[in-house]
Design a protein around this motif. Structure first.
Motif, PDB file in Angstrom:
ATOM      1  N   THR A  85       0.855  -1.186   0.000  1.00  0.00           N
ATOM      2  CA  THR A  85       0.000   0.000   0.000  1.00  0.00           C
ATOM      3  C   THR A  85       0.894   1.239   0.000  1.00  0.00           C
ATOM      4  N   ASN A  86       0.332   2.380  -0.339  1.00  0.00           N
ATOM      5  CA  ASN A  86       1.101   3.621  -0.340  1.00  0.00           C
ATOM      6  C   ASN A  86       1.665   3.905   1.051  1.00  0.00           C
ATOM      7  N   GLU A  87       0.895   3.564   2.088  1.00  0.00           N
ATOM      8  CA  GLU A  87       1.335   3.811   3.469  1.00  0.00           C
ATOM      9  C   GLU A  87       2.484   2.901   3.885  1.00  0.00           C
ATOM     10  N   THR A  88       2.628   1.730   3.248  1.00  0.00           N
ATOM     11  CA  THR A  88       3.665   0.773   3.667  1.00  0.00           C
ATOM     12  C   THR A  88       4.727   0.547   2.592  1.00  0.00           C
ATOM     13  N   LYS A  89       4.804   1.414   1.595  1.00  0.00           N
ATOM     14  CA  LYS A  89       5.742   1.188   0.489  1.00  0.00           C
ATOM     15  C   LYS A  89       7.210   1.276   0.904  1.00  0.00           C
ATOM     16  N   TYR A  90       7.505   1.869   2.064  1.00  0.00           N
ATOM     17  CA  TYR A  90       8.881   1.944   2.546  1.00  0.00           C
ATOM     18  C   TYR A  90       9.250   0.768   3.449  1.00  0.00           C
ATOM     19  N   ASP A  91       8.300  -0.112   3.717  1.00  0.00           N
ATOM     20  CA  ASP A  91       8.498  -1.155   4.716  1.00  0.00           C
ATOM     21  C   ASP A  91       8.898  -2.511   4.155  1.00  0.00           C
ATOM     22  N   GLY A  92       9.006  -2.686   2.873  1.00  0.00           N
ATOM     23  CA  GLY A  92       9.339  -3.978   2.303  1.00  0.00           C
ATOM     24  C   GLY A  92       8.101  -4.851   2.159  1.00  0.00           C
ATOM     25  N   ILE A  93       8.264  -6.046   1.572  1.00  0.00           N
ATOM     26  CA  ILE A  93       7.103  -6.876   1.256  1.00  0.00           C
ATOM     27  C   ILE A  93       7.025  -8.129   2.127  1.00  0.00           C
ATOM     28  N   PHE A  94       8.008  -9.036   2.069  1.00  0.00           N
ATOM     29  CA  PHE A  94       7.947 -10.290   2.820  1.00  0.00           C
ATOM     30  C   PHE A  94       9.052 -10.372   3.866  1.00  0.00           C
ATOM     31  N   GLU A  95       8.686 -10.785   5.085  1.00  0.00           N
ATOM     32  CA  GLU A  95       9.651 -11.204   6.089  1.00  0.00           C
ATOM     33  C   GLU A  95       9.495 -12.713   6.180  1.00  0.00           C
ATOM     34  N   VAL A  96      10.567 -13.446   5.883  1.00  0.00           N
ATOM     35  CA  VAL A  96      10.451 -14.893   5.700  1.00  0.00           C
ATOM     36  C   VAL A  96      11.304 -15.675   6.684  1.00  0.00           C
ATOM     37  N   ASP A  97      11.039 -16.970   6.695  1.00  0.00           N
ATOM     38  CA  ASP A  97      11.763 -17.913   7.517  1.00  0.00           C
ATOM     39  C   ASP A  97      12.298 -19.004   6.593  1.00  0.00           C
ATOM     40  N   SER A  98      12.783 -20.048   7.140  1.00  0.00           N
ATOM     41  CA  SER A  98      13.357 -21.152   6.385  1.00  0.00           C
ATOM     42  C   SER A  98      12.343 -21.755   5.409  1.00  0.00           C
ATOM     43  N   GLY A  99      12.798 -22.129   4.219  1.00  0.00           N
ATOM     44  CA  GLY A  99      11.965 -22.848   3.267  1.00  0.00           C
ATOM     45  C   GLY A  99      10.985 -21.995   2.495  1.00  0.00           C
ATOM     46  N   PHE A 100      11.078 -20.672   2.545  1.00  0.00           N
ATOM     47  CA  PHE A 100      10.182 -19.806   1.763  1.00  0.00           C
ATOM     48  C   PHE A 100      10.464 -19.997   0.277  1.00  0.00           C
ATOM     49  N   TYR A 101       9.401 -20.036  -0.518  1.00  0.00           N
ATOM     50  CA  TYR A 101       9.537 -20.195  -1.966  1.00  0.00           C
ATOM     51  C   TYR A 101       8.507 -19.295  -2.625  1.00  0.00           C
ATOM     52  N   CYS A 102       8.927 -18.557  -3.648  1.00  0.00           N
ATOM     53  CA  CYS A 102       8.013 -17.692  -4.386  1.00  0.00           C
ATOM     54  C   CYS A 102       8.307 -17.836  -5.871  1.00  0.00           C
ATOM     55  N   PHE A 103       7.244 -18.016  -6.675  1.00  0.00           N
ATOM     56  CA  PHE A 103       7.393 -18.237  -8.111  1.00  0.00           C
ATOM     57  C   PHE A 103       6.269 -17.531  -8.857  1.00  0.00           C
ATOM     58  N   GLY A 104       6.595 -16.932 -10.002  1.00  0.00           N
ATOM     59  CA  GLY A 104       5.586 -16.392 -10.902  1.00  0.00           C
ATOM     60  C   GLY A 104       4.944 -15.093 -10.447  1.00  0.00           C
ATOM     61  N   CYS A 105       5.657 -14.281  -9.664  1.00  0.00           N
ATOM     62  CA  CYS A 105       5.107 -13.017  -9.175  1.00  0.00           C
ATOM     63  C   CYS A 105       6.012 -11.859  -9.569  1.00  0.00           C
TER      64      CYS A 105
END
Length: 178
Positions: free
Chosen positions: A113-133
């Protein structure tokens, strides 16, 4: 010559594509993503026509927001994102061993969102996987007097992995995120 019909049981859709080099690359790309998604024990579906009051357990009753799917996801969950743009309050904290699979790159866009554009998108842990985005809209700069660096993925410093063998709070990597 002719067409190739691509059907998958994960989202019950079919599409016809001409058998060109580009089409074959698309088939290979989707095949690899769906093959990876099949390794997950549970699936949650998200679609722009969904509702966050749905349970998200089938393409017929998808959730509306990625944030809600991430909140519901347990380790071993594949989140299947339908085509569209998802504007989300960020950052979103993703549990261990959760995968996010977009229909196809350039068809699924995730933006803060415009309000959170400075905060980054994902905070992840072990085994995170992202595809096709595709990720867009995050920004680095001074916000409320504080300089912030834009990021899409970073490790979750508050993750509780003490029962998994970690000696303190924070992401504890036993399976490489990617």
């Amino acid at each position: 010559a002719g067409t190739v019909q691509l059907t998958n049981a994960l989202d019950s859709t079919s599409e016809l594509i001409a058998p060109t080099a580009k089409a074959l690359a698309e088939v290979n790309s989707k095949h690899e993503a769906f093959k990876d998604a099949l390794r997950y024990a549970q699936r949650l579906y998200v679609d722009k026509d969904g509702s966050d009051t749905n349970n998200g357990s089938s393409p017929a009753e998808p959730l509306l927001t990625l944030r809600r799917a991430i909140e519901l996801a347990q380790p071993g969950t594949a989140i299947m994102l339908g085509a569209g743009e998802y504007t989300e309050t960020c950052p979103m904290q993703v549990r261990r061993n959760v995968g996010i699979f977009g229909d196809a790159l350039r068809q699924v866009t995730i933006r803060p969102t415009n309000e959170t554009k400075y905060d980054g998108i994902f905070e992840v842990d072990s085994g995170f996987y992202c595809f096709g985005c595709t990720f867009t809209g995050h920004q680095q700069g001074t916000h409320n007097g504080v300089y912030k660096t834009a990021w899409v993925v970073r490790f979750n410093a508050a993750a509780d992995n003490l029962s998994s063998g970690a000696s303190t709070y924070g992401a504890y990597i036993t399976r490489s995120p990617y």
